[in-house]
Design a protein around this motif. Structure first.
Motif, PDB file in Angstrom:
ATOM      1  N   TYR A   1      54.236  50.904   4.204  1.00 34.63           N
ATOM      2  CA  TYR A   1      54.796  49.590   4.708  1.00 34.63           C
ATOM      3  C   TYR A   1      56.199  49.473   4.758  1.00 34.63           C
ATOM      4  N   GLU A   2      56.902  49.231   5.658  1.00 32.45           N
ATOM      5  CA  GLU A   2      58.302  48.902   5.837  1.00 32.45           C
ATOM      6  C   GLU A   2      58.678  47.629   6.031  1.00 32.45           C
ATOM      7  N   PHE A   3      59.721  47.478   5.088  1.00 26.19           N
ATOM      8  CA  PHE A   3      60.197  46.025   5.019  1.00 26.19           C
ATOM      9  C   PHE A   3      61.800  45.908   5.332  1.00 26.19           C
ATOM     10  N   PRO A   4      61.765  45.418   6.598  1.00 24.13           N
ATOM     11  CA  PRO A   4      63.165  45.338   7.228  1.00 24.13           C
ATOM     12  C   PRO A   4      64.107  44.414   6.292  1.00 24.13           C
ATOM     13  N   SER A   5      65.331  44.594   6.438  1.00 26.44           N
ATOM     14  CA  SER A   5      66.366  43.402   5.655  1.00 26.44           C
ATOM     15  C   SER A   5      66.217  42.364   5.931  1.00 26.44           C
ATOM     16  N   ASN A   6      66.081  41.398   5.261  1.00 24.80           N
ATOM     17  CA  ASN A   6      66.406  39.897   5.429  1.00 24.80           C
ATOM     18  C   ASN A   6      65.201  39.482   6.284  1.00 24.80           C
ATOM     19  N   LYS A   7      64.097  40.201   6.194  1.00 24.41           N
ATOM     20  CA  LYS A   7      62.843  39.440   6.785  1.00 24.41           C
ATOM     21  C   LYS A   7      61.737  39.343   5.730  1.00 24.41           C
ATOM     22  N   TYR A   8      60.708  38.645   6.304  1.00 29.27           N
ATOM     23  CA  TYR A   8      59.634  38.585   5.556  1.00 29.27           C
ATOM     24  C   TYR A   8      58.574  39.347   6.397  1.00 29.27           C
ATOM     25  N   GLU A   9      57.644  40.012   5.559  1.00 35.80           N
ATOM     26  CA  GLU A   9      56.388  40.988   5.917  1.00 35.80           C
ATOM     27  C   GLU A   9      55.137  40.654   5.260  1.00 35.80           C
ATOM     28  N   ARG A  10      54.129  40.389   5.815  1.00 35.00           N
ATOM     29  CA  ARG A  10      52.895  40.049   5.469  1.00 35.00           C
ATOM     30  C   ARG A  10      51.975  41.236   5.775  1.00 35.00           C
ATOM     31  N   PHE A  11      50.963  41.523   4.854  1.00 35.18           N
ATOM     32  CA  PHE A  11      49.993  42.482   4.708  1.00 35.18           C
ATOM     33  C   PHE A  11      48.689  42.039   4.037  1.00 35.18           C
ATOM     34  N   THR A  12      47.663  42.496   4.213  1.00 29.98           N
ATOM     35  CA  THR A  12      46.430  42.513   3.501  1.00 29.98           C
ATOM     36  C   THR A  12      45.917  43.452   2.693  1.00 29.98           C
ATOM     37  N   LEU A  13      44.989  43.318   1.806  1.00 32.68           N
ATOM     38  CA  LEU A  13      44.654  44.621   1.002  1.00 32.68           C
ATOM     39  C   LEU A  13      43.069  44.215   0.579  1.00 32.68           C
ATOM     40  N   THR A  14      42.146  44.644   0.971  1.00 26.80           N
ATOM     41  CA  THR A  14      40.792  44.756   0.559  1.00 26.80           C
ATOM     42  C   THR A  14      40.570  45.703  -0.707  1.00 26.80           C
ATOM     43  N   ILE A  15      39.844  44.959  -1.584  1.00 33.53           N
ATOM     44  CA  ILE A  15      39.308  45.574  -2.808  1.00 33.53           C
ATOM     45  C   ILE A  15      37.848  45.485  -2.999  1.00 33.53           C
ATOM     46  N   GLY A  16      37.149  46.248  -3.377  1.00 36.02           N
ATOM     47  CA  GLY A  16      35.785  45.869  -3.569  1.00 36.02           C
ATOM     48  C   GLY A  16      34.917  47.295  -4.128  1.00 36.02           C
ATOM     49  N   PRO A  17      33.524  47.118  -4.248  1.00 37.56           N
ATOM     50  CA  PRO A  17      32.739  48.360  -4.835  1.00 37.56           C
ATOM     51  C   PRO A  17      32.525  49.103  -3.565  1.00 37.56           C
ATOM     52  N   LYS A  18      32.475  50.338  -3.795  1.00 38.75           N
ATOM     53  CA  LYS A  18      32.293  51.441  -2.716  1.00 38.75           C
ATOM     54  C   LYS A  18      30.716  51.246  -2.234  1.00 38.75           C
ATOM     55  N   LEU A  19      29.853  50.800  -2.874  1.00 36.78           N
ATOM     56  CA  LEU A  19      28.533  50.587  -2.678  1.00 36.78           C
ATOM     57  C   LEU A  19      28.149  49.268  -3.023  1.00 36.78           C
ATOM     58  N   ILE A  20      27.624  48.399  -2.071  1.00 38.73           N
ATOM     59  CA  ILE A  20      26.888  47.182  -2.426  1.00 38.73           C
ATOM     60  C   ILE A  20      25.332  47.453  -2.244  1.00 38.73           C
ATOM     61  N   ALA A  21      24.700  47.291  -3.183  1.00 41.19           N
ATOM     62  CA  ALA A  21      23.350  47.707  -3.126  1.00 41.19           C
ATOM     63  C   ALA A  21      22.399  46.330  -2.923  1.00 41.19           C
ATOM     64  N   ASP A  22      21.404  46.483  -2.064  1.00 38.72           N
ATOM     65  CA  ASP A  22      20.691  45.423  -1.786  1.00 38.72           C
ATOM     66  C   ASP A  22      19.924  44.913  -3.201  1.00 38.72           C
ATOM     67  N   GLY A  23      20.372  43.506  -3.368  1.00 37.88           N
ATOM     68  CA  GLY A  23      19.823  42.944  -4.418  1.00 37.88           C
ATOM     69  C   GLY A  23      20.806  43.125  -5.572  1.00 37.88           C
TER      70      GLY A  23
END
Length: 297
Positions: free
Chosen positions: A185-207
């Protein structure tokens, strides 16, 4: 020669004899000495000469000249370094998670990959410094990570392998544990930067029931300095057909007998302990879950 006219031969006697016969010369010598001392004192107290000397360059310290002494008059301020600060942080369930069904026949029906719902951190960072900077790693320290109890048991062989940025092992290990990810991720001077990050389990079991986690997120810059993004508390969707989020509310069905109600009461207490912790950025779904479980007090 009698004793009155004989000149003393040593010490003060000779000096007094000289003054007795040549007193006017002594006075003149004293006056001349005082004048000389006054002249010396006057010279020593004069202001020094401030005019530039030969071969002296007055100006910026970067000036170059052969055989010249450089007098530095550099008043320019030092260039400020990069300075990052988090200006906005939100977290919630979004449709931004790529996933793959684990069973071959289901994968053929739904495609190799699909986009599902999962916890997403949305971060805005401002670099108010004078230099750009690069973040090379994200570190997430999980202080809590647990599934709610399956008060209405269901299940099957199917499951979804989710492609999260930060994948929580399944089942979650003992806390605390750390998961990192290399980024650019690069953050230029005097600017706003937006990013997203997904977090969760590797496996979602049925039920499978929803997973709740509390984590500290840090952004690590190339030089090793760390920026604390925030401490978040999030719940995921799970894979339970009778216990899941829907449009800002939670569907909780088939809790018909006393044992199922006591089970949901235990889930209520666990969720309550999380949302009452100070300093957390809560997902809207977790707050909503606490409200929905209040009926099982």
């Amino acid at each position: 020669m009698d004793s009155k006219d004989r000149a003393p031969t040593r010490g003060w006697g000779r000096f007094l004899h000289f003054l007795g016969r040549h007193w006017w010369q002594g006075i003149a010598a004293v006056i001349a000495g005082v004048a000389l001392i006054a002249q010396l004192v006057s010279c020593s107290t004069e202001a020094p000469d401030k005019s530039p000397q030969p071969n002296v360059v007055n100006g910026n310290c970067n000036v170059k000249g052969a055989d010249s002494f450089i007098v530095c008059n550099n008043n320019s301020a030092a260039t400020p370094a990069a300075r990052l600060e988090v200006t906005e942080l939100s977290v919630g369930i979004r449709k931004a998670v790529r996933s793959t069904w684990t069973e071959e026949e289901v994968r053929k029906e739904y495609g190799e990959e699909t986009v599902g719902y999962g916890p997403v951190l949305d971060v805005t960072i401002k670099n108010s410094g004078g230099l750009a900077t690069l973040a090379s790693r994200i570190s997430v320290t999980f202080s809590q990570a647990f599934h709610l109890e399956p008060c209405v048991p269901v299940g099957g062989p199917l499951g979804v392998s989710a492609n999260y940025d930060i994948a929580i092992p399944e089942p979650p290990p003992a806390t605390p544990f750390v998961v990192t990810k290399d980024v650019a991720y690069e953050f230029p001077s005097n600017k706003y930067e937006r990013f997203t990050l997904t977090i969760g389990p590797k496996l979602i079991a049925d039920g499978g029931t929803p997973l709740i986690f509390v984590a500290d997120v840090e952004l690590i810059q190339d030089g090793g300095s760390k920026l604390k993004v925030g401490r978040v508390a999030v719940v995921d969707t799970g894979g339970h057909p009778y216990f899941y989020p829907d449009g800002g509310k939670w569907v909780i069905e088939r809790v018909d007998d006393d044992e199922a109600r006591r089970c949901m009461g235990r889930n209520r207490q666990k969720v309550r302990e999380v949302v009452e912790e100070d300093g957390l950025v809560l997902s809207a779904e977790l707050s909503s879950l606490a409200t929905s479980l209040a009926q099982f007090a």
